[in-house]
Design a protein around this motif. Structure first.
Motif, PDB file in Angstrom:
ATOM      1  N   SER A 125       0.831  -1.222   0.000  1.00 58.50           N
ATOM      2  CA  SER A 125       0.000   0.000   0.000  1.00 58.50           C
ATOM      3  C   SER A 125       0.859   1.263   0.000  1.00 58.50           C
ATOM      4  N   LEU A 126       2.112   1.139   0.484  1.00 62.39           N
ATOM      5  CA  LEU A 126       2.963   2.334   0.545  1.00 62.39           C
ATOM      6  C   LEU A 126       3.760   2.546  -0.744  1.00 62.39           C
ATOM      7  N   ALA A 127       3.677   1.569  -1.660  1.00 60.04           N
ATOM      8  CA  ALA A 127       4.524   1.633  -2.854  1.00 60.04           C
ATOM      9  C   ALA A 127       4.327   2.932  -3.639  1.00 60.04           C
ATOM     10  N   ASP A 128       3.057   3.413  -3.703  1.00 62.51           N
ATOM     11  CA  ASP A 128       2.811   4.618  -4.518  1.00 62.51           C
ATOM     12  C   ASP A 128       2.608   5.874  -3.672  1.00 62.51           C
ATOM     13  N   VAL A 129       2.928   5.785  -2.396  1.00 61.74           N
ATOM     14  CA  VAL A 129       2.711   6.950  -1.527  1.00 61.74           C
ATOM     15  C   VAL A 129       3.912   7.899  -1.663  1.00 61.74           C
ATOM     16  N   PRO A 130       3.654   9.160  -2.023  1.00 60.97           N
ATOM     17  CA  PRO A 130       4.785  10.070  -2.247  1.00 60.97           C
ATOM     18  C   PRO A 130       5.460  10.532  -0.955  1.00 60.97           C
TER      19      PRO A 130
END
Ligand code: SF4
Ligand SMILES: [Zn+2]
Length: 330
Positions: A125-130
């Motif tokens: 879930s954090l892969a695309d969190v800027p």
């Protein structure tokens, strides 16, 4: 009659100030209507009235319309806070495609904050969190028993420790919420629990937000409060927590109490509430304990309250108990 709420309308939005990059800055707050916190279906937390703010059947299209409304009100504030009355990283509330559009829309701002339960905080879930994101974690208390029985949180402090450590390892910000005075605690226990919990949270938090319990409608806590078995904490207790933590934790310690000064929220005698809440706000920015110097005669009453509760061994609202007792005798 209750107004019918449209799933494509933002629940609310407003402007306030907060900190970003060590400076006091303007912030935009947006509260999105989503399908709601997953934990509400399991009964929810004892103090949480968020079931009122969520709807069922909110579609991706509805969420994008809400984003458009937020953007029409956005005036380049450096800080954007996105609340969903649940978990922003729960795909059932905010699908990944919508999250991506939100991140894209606010990619220019200095700081974005959203909340999530720890079970949704994963490598995936954090892969695309800027990198401009801070995740707010509702730890409430570092005491597993308090979390289980008094808050009914559905996770343990170790779950938050894992999530906070993962967030830090990705270079993301962490703001941890603590609950000051969960049900069944005396005022003194509440102070000690918040101080202990802040020391636990300090290892993975950039900021620790101490939230005095505010009695919300339709909650289990409201039932206790109505029958005099709960008194919202004193502002003196919040100030005492700040005093004890000042200079002993690395995280910024802060509080922006909702319902402050009202009987459902954190309050003192009524005369000094505004001055005491202003002190809390000042300290939240400066971290200078000198900013907590407020005086009022009710401080002595608060001290006596701490003593009486300890002697009587009860977290019941002693002020109200006394008033009721006098009324019965009259
Ligand atoms: S406090 Fe947070 S986790 Fe608990 S029911 Fe409310 S929204 Fe869900
Ligand atoms: Zn006072």
């Amino acid at each position: 009659m209750k107004e019918k709420r449209s799933p494509s309308q933002l629940e609310a939005s407003w402007k306030e100030t907060d900190m970003a990059g060590g400076q006091k800055v303007d912030a935009m707050v947006m509260i999105m209507r989503t399908n709601g916190c997953c934990w509400v279906r399991e009964g929810g937390c004892t103090m949480c009235g968020y079931r009122e703010a969520s709807l069922g059947g909110v579609t991706e299209d509805d969420l994008l319309k809400q984003l458009d409304q937020a953007l029409s009100r956005y005036r380049d504030e450096p800080f954007v806070k996105i609340y969903t009355s649940g978990s922003f990283l729960d795909d059932n509330e905010v699908p990944p495609s919508v999250r991506a559009k939100i991140f894209e829309a606010f990619k220019g701002c200095q700081r974005i904050l959203f909340e999530s339960r720890p079970e949704f905080i994963t490598d995936e879930s954090l892969a695309d969190v800027p990198a401009n994101v801070t995740v707010a974690l509702g730890l409430e208390s570092s005491d597993p028993q308090v979390l289980e029985t008094a808050v009914h949180k559905g996770f343990t402090p170790d779950d938050i420790l894992r999530a906070g450590t993962l967030l830090k390892s990705k270079g993301l910000g962490v703001r941890t919420y603590l609950l000051l005075k969960t049900p069944f605690m005396t005022e003194r226990m509440a102070i000690e629990d918040a101080v202990r919990s802040a020391r636990f949270a300090d290892q993975f938090s950039d900021e620790i937000s101490v939230n005095p319990l505010n009695v919300q409608r339709g909650t289990y806590v409201e039932r206790l409060w109505k029958r005099g078995d709960f008194r919202s904490p004193w502002i003196w207790s919040l100030i005492e927590v700040f005093r004890r933590l000042s200079g002993t934790v690395d995280a910024r310690v802060m509080s922006s109490p909702s319902g402050g000064g009202a009987s459902r929220g954190v309050h003192n005698c009524g005369e000094c509430d505004k001055a005491a809440l202003d002190a809390v706000e000042r300290f939240s920015y400066t971290q200078d304990p000198a900013d907590l110097d407020v005086k009022c005669e009710c401080q002595a009453k608060w001290r006596a309250y701490l003593e009486s509760e300890a002697i009587l061994g009860t977290p019941a609202d002693l002020d109200r108990g006394l008033e009721n007792d006098l009324a019965l005798r009259m």
